[in-house]
Each structure stands twice: as C-alpha cells, then as structure tokens.
Design an enzyme around this catalytic site. Structure first.
Site, PDB file in Angstrom:
ATOM      1  N   SER A 146      14.130 -42.956 -11.586  1.00 54.57           N
ATOM      2  CA  SER A 146      14.750 -41.919 -10.491  1.00 54.57           C
ATOM      3  C   SER A 146      14.067 -40.901  -9.645  1.00 54.57           C
ATOM      4  CB  SER A 146      15.538 -40.339 -11.933  1.00 54.57           C
ATOM      5  OG  SER A 146      13.912 -40.196 -12.328  1.00 54.57           O
ATOM      6  N   GLY A 186      10.526 -26.235 -11.911  1.00 57.52           N
ATOM      7  CA  GLY A 186      10.205 -25.220 -10.912  1.00 57.52           C
ATOM      8  C   GLY A 186       9.786 -24.049 -11.831  1.00 57.52           C
ATOM      9  N   VAL A 238      19.916 -21.604  -1.784  1.00 55.84           N
ATOM     10  CA  VAL A 238      18.872 -21.459  -0.725  1.00 55.84           C
ATOM     11  C   VAL A 238      19.738 -22.696  -0.073  1.00 55.84           C
ATOM     12  CG1 VAL A 238      17.448 -22.117   0.499  1.00 55.84           C
ATOM     13  CG2 VAL A 238      16.947 -21.116  -1.807  1.00 55.84           C
ATOM     14  N   LEU A 322      13.964 -38.240 -19.612  1.00 52.47           N
ATOM     15  CA  LEU A 322      12.819 -37.723 -20.527  1.00 52.47           C
ATOM     16  C   LEU A 322      11.380 -39.036 -20.595  1.00 52.47           C
ATOM     17  CD1 LEU A 322      13.491 -34.798 -22.993  1.00 52.47           C
ATOM     18  CD2 LEU A 322      12.191 -34.780 -20.732  1.00 52.47           C
ATOM     19  N   ALA A 323      11.187 -39.004 -20.699  1.00 48.33           N
ATOM     20  CA  ALA A 323       9.448 -40.342 -21.014  1.00 48.33           C
ATOM     21  C   ALA A 323      10.211 -40.831 -22.069  1.00 48.33           C
ATOM     22  CB  ALA A 323       7.867 -39.737 -20.205  1.00 48.33           C
ATOM     23  N   HIS A 324       9.900 -39.811 -23.425  1.00 43.38           N
ATOM     24  CA  HIS A 324       9.597 -40.737 -24.183  1.00 43.38           C
ATOM     25  C   HIS A 324      11.419 -40.920 -25.269  1.00 43.38           C
ATOM     26  CE1 HIS A 324      10.426 -35.598 -23.916  1.00 43.38           C
ATOM     27  NE2 HIS A 324      11.608 -35.955 -24.819  1.00 43.38           N
ATOM     28  N   HIS A 447      -3.119 -23.114 -44.657  1.00 45.01           N
ATOM     29  CA  HIS A 447      -3.738 -21.803 -44.232  1.00 45.01           C
ATOM     30  C   HIS A 447      -4.930 -22.147 -43.417  1.00 45.01           C
ATOM     31  CE1 HIS A 447      -3.186 -17.295 -44.044  1.00 45.01           C
ATOM     32  NE2 HIS A 447      -4.712 -17.468 -44.482  1.00 45.01           N
TER      33      HIS A 447
HETATM   34  P1  FAD Z   1      10.061 -44.091 -13.394  1.00 44.76           P
HETATM   35  O1  FAD Z   1       8.830 -43.544 -14.564  1.00 44.76           O
HETATM   36  O2  FAD Z   1      10.646 -44.141 -12.635  1.00 44.76           O
HETATM   37  O3  FAD Z   1       9.037 -45.917 -13.005  1.00 44.76           O
HETATM   38  C1  FAD Z   1      10.686 -46.770 -12.139  1.00 44.76           C
HETATM   39  C2  FAD Z   1       8.858 -47.374 -11.821  1.00 44.76           C
HETATM   40  O4  FAD Z   1       9.553 -48.542 -11.265  1.00 44.76           O
HETATM   41  C3  FAD Z   1       8.468 -47.112 -10.600  1.00 44.76           C
HETATM   42  O5  FAD Z   1       7.090 -47.070 -10.596  1.00 44.76           O
HETATM   43  C4  FAD Z   1       8.849 -47.179  -9.122  1.00 44.76           C
HETATM   44  O6  FAD Z   1       8.391 -47.772  -8.467  1.00 44.76           O
HETATM   45  C5  FAD Z   1       9.153 -48.510  -9.950  1.00 44.76           C
HETATM   46  N1  FAD Z   1      10.570 -49.092  -9.005  1.00 44.76           N
HETATM   47  C6  FAD Z   1      11.008 -48.942  -8.126  1.00 44.76           C
HETATM   48  N2  FAD Z   1      12.917 -49.744  -8.047  1.00 44.76           N
HETATM   49  C7  FAD Z   1      12.080 -50.646  -7.984  1.00 44.76           C
HETATM   50  C8  FAD Z   1      12.171 -52.493  -7.759  1.00 44.76           C
HETATM   51  N3  FAD Z   1      12.967 -52.610  -6.839  1.00 44.76           N
HETATM   52  N4  FAD Z   1      11.778 -53.382  -7.869  1.00 44.76           N
HETATM   53  C9  FAD Z   1       9.735 -53.066  -8.469  1.00 44.76           C
HETATM   54  N5  FAD Z   1       9.427 -51.398  -8.624  1.00 44.76           N
HETATM   55  C10 FAD Z   1      10.556 -50.964  -8.733  1.00 44.76           C
HETATM   56  N6  FAD Z   1       9.116 -36.546 -18.466  1.00 44.76           N
HETATM   57  C11 FAD Z   1       9.006 -36.075 -19.880  1.00 44.76           C
HETATM   58  O7  FAD Z   1       8.793 -36.656 -21.048  1.00 44.76           O
HETATM   59  N7  FAD Z   1       7.431 -35.340 -20.347  1.00 44.76           N
HETATM   60  C12 FAD Z   1       7.288 -34.570 -19.660  1.00 44.76           C
HETATM   61  O8  FAD Z   1       6.379 -34.127 -19.192  1.00 44.76           O
HETATM   62  C13 FAD Z   1       7.713 -34.646 -17.635  1.00 44.76           C
HETATM   63  N8  FAD Z   1       7.318 -34.462 -16.716  1.00 44.76           N
HETATM   64  C14 FAD Z   1       7.542 -34.344 -15.392  1.00 44.76           C
HETATM   65  C15 FAD Z   1       7.203 -34.064 -14.314  1.00 44.76           C
HETATM   66  C16 FAD Z   1       7.125 -34.511 -13.775  1.00 44.76           C
HETATM   67  C17 FAD Z   1       7.296 -33.519 -12.206  1.00 44.76           C
HETATM   68  C18 FAD Z   1       8.388 -35.209 -13.097  1.00 44.76           C
HETATM   69  C19 FAD Z   1       8.484 -35.842 -11.465  1.00 44.76           C
HETATM   70  C20 FAD Z   1       8.839 -36.258 -14.219  1.00 44.76           C
HETATM   71  C21 FAD Z   1       8.573 -35.775 -15.447  1.00 44.76           C
HETATM   72  N9  FAD Z   1       9.186 -35.740 -15.964  1.00 44.76           N
HETATM   73  C22 FAD Z   1       9.120 -35.860 -17.969  1.00 44.76           C
HETATM   74  C23 FAD Z   1      10.178 -36.696 -16.277  1.00 44.76           C
HETATM   75  C24 FAD Z   1       9.389 -38.650 -16.333  1.00 44.76           C
HETATM   76  O9  FAD Z   1       8.687 -38.668 -15.728  1.00 44.76           O
HETATM   77  C25 FAD Z   1      10.830 -39.393 -15.824  1.00 44.76           C
HETATM   78  O10 FAD Z   1      11.545 -39.790 -17.142  1.00 44.76           O
HETATM   79  C26 FAD Z   1       9.952 -41.050 -17.204  1.00 44.76           C
HETATM   80  O11 FAD Z   1       9.098 -41.808 -15.825  1.00 44.76           O
HETATM   81  C27 FAD Z   1      11.254 -42.088 -16.527  1.00 44.76           C
HETATM   82  O12 FAD Z   1      10.730 -43.696 -17.010  1.00 44.76           O
HETATM   83  P2  FAD Z   1      11.538 -44.948 -16.159  1.00 44.76           P
HETATM   84  O13 FAD Z   1      10.062 -45.881 -16.854  1.00 44.76           O
HETATM   85  O14 FAD Z   1      13.038 -44.892 -16.475  1.00 44.76           O
HETATM   86  O15 FAD Z   1      11.301 -44.496 -14.820  1.00 44.76           O
HETATM   87  P1  NAD Z   2      16.341 -30.255 -13.547  1.00 47.77           P
HETATM   88  O1  NAD Z   2      17.687 -30.487 -14.093  1.00 47.77           O
HETATM   89  O2  NAD Z   2      15.612 -29.929 -15.186  1.00 47.77           O
HETATM   90  O3  NAD Z   2      16.395 -28.499 -13.675  1.00 47.77           O
HETATM   91  C1  NAD Z   2      17.307 -27.792 -11.964  1.00 47.77           C
HETATM   92  C2  NAD Z   2      17.655 -26.416 -11.999  1.00 47.77           C
HETATM   93  O4  NAD Z   2      18.080 -26.371 -10.444  1.00 47.77           O
HETATM   94  C3  NAD Z   2      19.073 -26.041 -12.640  1.00 47.77           C
HETATM   95  O5  NAD Z   2      18.608 -25.490 -13.487  1.00 47.77           O
HETATM   96  C4  NAD Z   2      20.257 -26.101 -11.492  1.00 47.77           C
HETATM   97  O6  NAD Z   2      21.035 -25.079 -11.633  1.00 47.77           O
HETATM   98  C5  NAD Z   2      18.980 -25.598 -10.525  1.00 47.77           C
HETATM   99  N1  NAD Z   2      20.010 -26.275  -9.682  1.00 47.77           N
HETATM  100  C6  NAD Z   2      20.922 -27.511  -8.973  1.00 47.77           C
HETATM  101  N2  NAD Z   2      21.469 -27.022  -7.341  1.00 47.77           N
HETATM  102  C7  NAD Z   2      20.252 -25.972  -6.708  1.00 47.77           C
HETATM  103  C8  NAD Z   2      20.662 -25.540  -5.598  1.00 47.77           C
HETATM  104  N3  NAD Z   2      21.270 -25.982  -4.695  1.00 47.77           N
HETATM  105  N4  NAD Z   2      20.167 -23.805  -5.825  1.00 47.77           N
HETATM  106  C9  NAD Z   2      19.692 -23.040  -7.084  1.00 47.77           C
HETATM  107  N5  NAD Z   2      19.109 -24.340  -7.741  1.00 47.77           N
HETATM  108  C10 NAD Z   2      19.751 -25.081  -7.957  1.00 47.77           C
HETATM  109  O7  NAD Z   2      15.707 -30.360 -12.913  1.00 47.77           O
HETATM  110  P2  NAD Z   2      13.883 -30.763 -12.639  1.00 47.77           P
HETATM  111  O8  NAD Z   2      13.586 -29.458 -12.568  1.00 47.77           O
HETATM  112  O9  NAD Z   2      14.236 -30.879 -11.421  1.00 47.77           O
HETATM  113  O10 NAD Z   2      14.377 -31.681 -13.128  1.00 47.77           O
HETATM  114  C11 NAD Z   2      14.345 -32.969 -13.295  1.00 47.77           C
HETATM  115  C12 NAD Z   2      14.190 -33.965 -14.736  1.00 47.77           C
HETATM  116  O11 NAD Z   2      12.394 -34.274 -14.714  1.00 47.77           O
HETATM  117  C13 NAD Z   2      14.795 -33.517 -15.244  1.00 47.77           C
HETATM  118  O12 NAD Z   2      14.972 -33.942 -16.357  1.00 47.77           O
HETATM  119  C14 NAD Z   2      13.783 -32.991 -16.479  1.00 47.77           C
HETATM  120  O13 NAD Z   2      13.864 -33.392 -17.711  1.00 47.77           O
HETATM  121  C15 NAD Z   2      12.731 -34.132 -16.215  1.00 47.77           C
HETATM  122  N6  NAD Z   2      11.394 -33.322 -16.935  1.00 47.77           N
HETATM  123  C16 NAD Z   2      10.843 -33.072 -17.434  1.00 47.77           C
HETATM  124  C17 NAD Z   2       9.326 -33.003 -18.120  1.00 47.77           C
HETATM  125  C18 NAD Z   2       8.928 -32.308 -19.469  1.00 47.77           C
HETATM  126  O14 NAD Z   2       9.793 -32.877 -20.207  1.00 47.77           O
HETATM  127  N7  NAD Z   2       8.426 -31.498 -19.685  1.00 47.77           N
HETATM  128  C19 NAD Z   2       9.256 -32.063 -16.832  1.00 47.77           C
HETATM  129  C20 NAD Z   2       9.280 -31.573 -15.743  1.00 47.77           C
HETATM  130  C21 NAD Z   2      10.719 -32.910 -15.077  1.00 47.77           C
END
Ligand code: FAD
Ligand code: NAD
Length: 468
Positions: A146, A186, A238, A322-324, A447
């Site tokens: 994504s 956020g 915003v 989510l990654a997991h 404990h």
């Molecule tokens: P991705 O990790 O998005 O990997 C997709 C890969 O596909 C990328 O490397 C991309 O370059 C590659 N790709 C795309 N299109 C092509 C193509 N056509 N050809 C070749 N390669 C391609 N989740 C958690 O569970 N815990 C967390 O603490 C957490 N923290 C996060 C913090 C942030 C700031 C963000 C942004 C996300 C976080 N997430 C967290 C969400 C987590 O990163 C995603 O849910 C997870 O990475 C999804 O895994 P995926 O394998 O589906 O895709």
């Molecule tokens: P999110 O969906 O968790 O939160 C987005 C927030 O933005 C929501 O509260 C929503 O109501 C608000 N929002 C939407 N449009 C808005 C607008 N125009 N103005 C103000 N508020 C608005 O999304 P995220 O925080 O961007 O995270 C994206 C994804 O990454 C999530 O699916 C999350 O699970 C994953 N992620 C997971 C972790 C973790 O597991 N610790 C950490 C980071 C990201």
C-alpha cells in the site's frame, strides 16, 4: 529461454518475503521481484521498523529527562538527532540485509525491477534501466502493499508537507508539527517529535482518536497524550495548507461538517489519513484480475484472484493493513499452493500502538459487544495496583478483559501499559484455544511481573481479584 519457476512473488514486504521463504521451505523453486533497492517493503524500510527505532530512542530521551531523577539518576540529556536517525538507519539496514540473507539461504532468486503480469503464468520484470525480462511461473503472488492516501487539496513534498516517510527523516526537530489524522501513524510519529521538543497538534476528522479501538481506551489515550503535550482538534478537517515566503506553513482547519475556518501555523505538516492498496504498473487489467470498489485485489478464502494461478495477500487485499496479517497470509498462501489446508484467524488479529504507554488489543471491543447485543462481563485491573509497575514507574494503564457472561469465554481484551504489545499474546493464545477468563485467572503468573495484571483482570471477570 525464459527462467521458469513454481512461484513468483511480486513485492518483498512482510507478505511477499514470508510467502517466498515458506514456499521455498516446501520445496518450490521461487522467484521474488522487487522494485526498490532493498527488500522488506514498507514495514522494514519506511514503516514498522524505522518508526519503532525512533519511538524507542525518543522514549529513552524523554525518560532520561523526566523519570530518571525519581530513580536517583541525575542527568541532563542532550539530543543528538543525527545519531538518533543514524541508529534508525542502521536498524533498517540490518533488517533489510537480513531478508537478503534469508533469500540466499532458501535459494530464492531475486529479480530487481517492476513486476507486471502480461498473462497468467508470466511475469515481466522491468528494471529502472536496461531491458525487461520475462519469467515463466506456474503460480504468481501479488504482494505489492500500500501507499499513503493523499488529500486532494494538500500536496505532499516529503520535506515540509510529509507522509510518514518524510516524518521518519526530519533533519531537525520542527518547532510546530501539525498532524492530519489521529490514527496510529499520526499518534506514533506525533509522539516521537513531541518527545523531542515539537509542539504537536493533531487534527482528526472524527469526534474521537483511533477509530476501531475500544472507546474507553481511546479516551484514556487521548487524555494521556494530552498530558504529554499533544493538542487535539477533533471533528475537524484541514482544507488547505499554504506556504508563506519565510517557509512557515499555514493550515486552514474547519469543523468536519463545515463552518468557520481557523488558521494554524506550523513548520511541518504530516498527512496521516490512511493508506490505499498499490496496484499501479502491475497490468492487472491486461491479465484480467478483478479489484473491489476500494481498489483492493479481490480474493477468495484461499487468496485466489479470479484468474487461476494468480494469488494476492497483504495490504493490497482487504483486511487490516498490518505487517503480521500480511505475514500470516504469506505463510498460508504458500502452504495452499503446496496443497496444504492452513487457516488464518481474522477474528484474532492483534493490534498495537507503540506510544507511551503502549495500547494493545485483540478480539472484540466493548463497543462491538454492545452493538451485537452480546451479554458480557468485564474484568479491569489498573497497573497502579501492580508491584512491578510501581518499581518501574510504569503504573499508567490497565488490563481489560471481556468475557461471555454465560460461558466465561474470553471475547476480547485491551491493555494500556508499558510493553502492552508483549503482554497481549498470552491472551491471544488463550483466545486461539477458546479459553475462559477462569483459565487465565488460575494460571500461575510469576511475581513480580506486569503480566500479573492480566491474571488479576481475569479474576475480576470472575468473583474478584486479590490485590484491589
Ligand atoms: P509492503 O510492505 O507495502 O511491501 C510491498 C512491496 O512491494 C514493496 O517493497 C514495493 O516496493 C513492492 N512493489 C510494489 N509494486 C511492485 C511491482 N509492480 N513490482 C515489484 N515490486 C513492487 N504494521 C504493523 O503491523 N506494525 C507496525 O508497527 C507498523 N508500523 C507502521 C509504520 C508506518 C510508518 C507505516 C507506513 C506502516 C506501518 N505498518 C505497521 C503497516 C505495515 O508496514 C504494512 O501493513 C505492511 O508493510 C504490509 O506488507 P505487504 O507485504 O502487504 O506490503
Ligand atoms: P488510520 O486509518 O489508522 O488513521 C487515519 C486517521 O485519519 C483516522 O482516524 C481518520 O478518521 C483520520 N482522517 C481521515 N481523513 C481525514 C481528514 N481529511 N482530516 C482529518 N482526519 C482524517 O491510518 P494511518 O494512521 O495513516 O495508518 C495507515 C495504516 O498503517 C493503518 O492501517 C495502520 O494499521 C498501519 N500502521 C500500523 C501501525 C502499528 O500497527 N503500530 C503503525 C503505523 C501504521
């Protein structure tokens, strides 16, 4: 002649790399196609891992400045942001090279470039420069993840107006950071920069932060983060961000339902309003792979798209991003291709927000149980009554266990605590085995541990805890 594989995985994030490794373990000849220079996807490069490195480092900085004194340690911490960012980069590097090692160890062939699917059974790899190459593959898994959702009126430049990627790499601490979106990104990244000295304001469209989390936990976390200095503007949106000649940004903040605008000045703006599936460049329309109304690849319960031999997993399909969740789908899809019958339990996807304290939750929230009209009981135990928490100055938070009134089966749990994400998993295991609150309450817990609060909350769902 084209290289030929049993399986080609497009994308090497947590979904893709796990699928590739599991398939190789099961004896398949596997290829991975990745367009980025390093493996590991969003999670390892610009997501979970770098954000957790900064969350940990900034929490230590904050503790050194505010809690060490009470423990009898007199220090005046000085921020070295360059070193903190270098720590983050080295953690990322160590993780992404770890995936490269695992690919080699499992004899997985890696192709660098953008993967597209001209037809089932074929993947075209187009590198940034040079000629494309076609791979033949009996099965294809799309795991392309994504990207951040953008807002129509707000252009992200990754320097001043940033997505999470830019907010992981600010060269200096912004004096004022405006965060659009009170979701997990956020609040995690807002916490990082707030601890390092930024005045953080979060603008959230809804009337609460963290939609999806039990509303009692959401309210408590909002109060806690406010005490830490983060300001919230709920039910607000915003509608534009302007940059003045001196570089200052001015955001127009309006009530969610429209009305008079308020102007808020900021040095940086973080747009964190969710993420959307990424399918650009895959040529899915050519292969005939169907998407749903939200642009996610449509799959059945075995991760099969409508085109035989093409599967999809992770953020690019429905479900929590989510990654997991992506990893477990990767594990399962490889086993399905190998003819096995695995199962992913979507009712038990744990969630963790890595703020201070952390929030961890699984199963049903109280709001969901009420909406379902389910009769449930609550056991809630505060960490103020836990000896280990007192010793560690970690008394903020509670464990809440929700159990069926008749059967005592645990239906959900929320924990707010230091390391809540680690504490949650004994409840996850119990729930996987359909366990009862009494099972948890009668399990001996060492404990003094923070985990004792789970036992006590479980006892409270019965006829009473000991330490309260
Ligand atoms: P991705 O990790 O998005 O990997 C997709 C890969 O596909 C990328 O490397 C991309 O370059 C590659 N790709 C795309 N299109 C092509 C193509 N056509 N050809 C070749 N390669 C391609 N989740 C958690 O569970 N815990 C967390 O603490 C957490 N923290 C996060 C913090 C942030 C700031 C963000 C942004 C996300 C976080 N997430 C967290 C969400 C987590 O990163 C995603 O849910 C997870 O990475 C999804 O895994 P995926 O394998 O589906 O895709
Ligand atoms: P999110 O969906 O968790 O939160 C987005 C927030 O933005 C929501 O509260 C929503 O109501 C608000 N929002 C939407 N449009 C808005 C607008 N125009 N103005 C103000 N508020 C608005 O999304 P995220 O925080 O961007 O995270 C994206 C994804 O990454 C999530 O699916 C999350 O699970 C994953 N992620 C997971 C972790 C973790 O597991 N610790 C950490 C980071 C990201």
């Amino acid at each position: 002649m084209a290289d030929s594989f049993d399986l080609t995985v497009i994308g090497s994030g947590p979904g893709g790399y796990v699928a590739a490794i599991r398939a190789a373990q099961l004896g398949m000849k596997v290829a991975v196609v990745e367009k980025w220079p390093t493996f590991g996807g969003t999670c390892l490069n610009i997501g979970c891992i770098p954000s957790k490195a900064l969350l940990h480092a900034s929490e230590m900085f904050d503790e050194a400045g505010h809690q060490f004194k009470q423990l009898g340690i007199e220090v005046s911490p000085v921020l070295n942001l360059r070193q903190m960012l270098a720590h983050k980069d080295s953690v990322v590097n160590s993780n992404v090279t770890g995936i490269e090692f695992l690919f080699k160890k499992n004899k997985i062939t890696a192709f660098r470039g953008t993967g597209s699917i001209p037809a089932a059974g074929r993947v075209l790899v187009t590198p940034e420069s040079g000629h494309g190459q076609t791979i033949e593959s009996r099965n294809i898994i799309v795991a392309t993840g994504s990207v951040p959702t953008s807002l129509p009126s707000i252009a992200v430049d990754e320097v001043n107006v940033v997505s999470s990627t830019g907010a992981l790499a600010f060269k200096e601490v912004p004096k004022r950071l405006l965060v659009i979106g009170g979701g997990i990104i956020g609040l995690e990244l807002g916490s990082v920069w707030s601890r390092l000295g930024a005045k953080v304001t979060v603008v959230e469209f809804l009337d609460r932060i963290l939609p999806g989390l039990d509303s009692e936990a959401g309210r408590q976390m909002q109060r806690t983060l406010q005490k830490q200095g983060i300001e919230f503007r709920l039910s607000s949106k915003v509608t534009g961000v302007e940059q003045r000649p001196d570089g200052t940004l001015t955001a127009r903040v309006e009530p969610a339902q429209g009305g008079e605008a308020l102007l808020i000045d900021a040095d940086k703006v973080l747009v964190a309003v969710g993420r959307k599936p990424f399918t650009e460049g895959l040529g899915l329309e050519i292969a005939g792979v169907a998407l749903d109304e939200r642009g996610r690849i449509r799959i059945d319960h075995e991760f099969k798209t409508n085109v035989p031999g093409i599967f999809a997993i992770g953020d690019v399909v429905a479900g929590p991003m989510l990654a997991h969740k992506a990893m477990d789908e990767g594990h399962a899809v490889a086993e399905i291709i190998a003819g096995q019958k695995p199962h992913v339990n979507y009712a038990l996807v744990p969630s963790v927000m890595y703020t201070s304290p952390e929030v961890a939750w699984i199963g049903k929230s109280e709001d969901e149980l009420k909406a379902e009209g389910k009769e449930y009981k609550v056991g809630k135990f505060p960490f103020t009554a836990n000896g280990r928490a007192k010793a560690m100055l970690a008394t903020a938070g509670y464990v809440k266990i929700l159990a069926d009134v008749t059967t005592d089966r645990v239906l959900g749990a929320q924990i707010i605590a230091k390391n809540a994400g680690e504490l949650l998993h004994e409840i996850a295991v119990l729930m996987e085995f359909s366990g009862a609150a009494e099972d948890l309450g009668r399990t001996m817990h060492a404990h003094p541990t923070m985990s004792e609060a789970i036992k006590e909350a479980a006892l409270m769902a019965g006829d009473g805890a000991i330490h309260i």
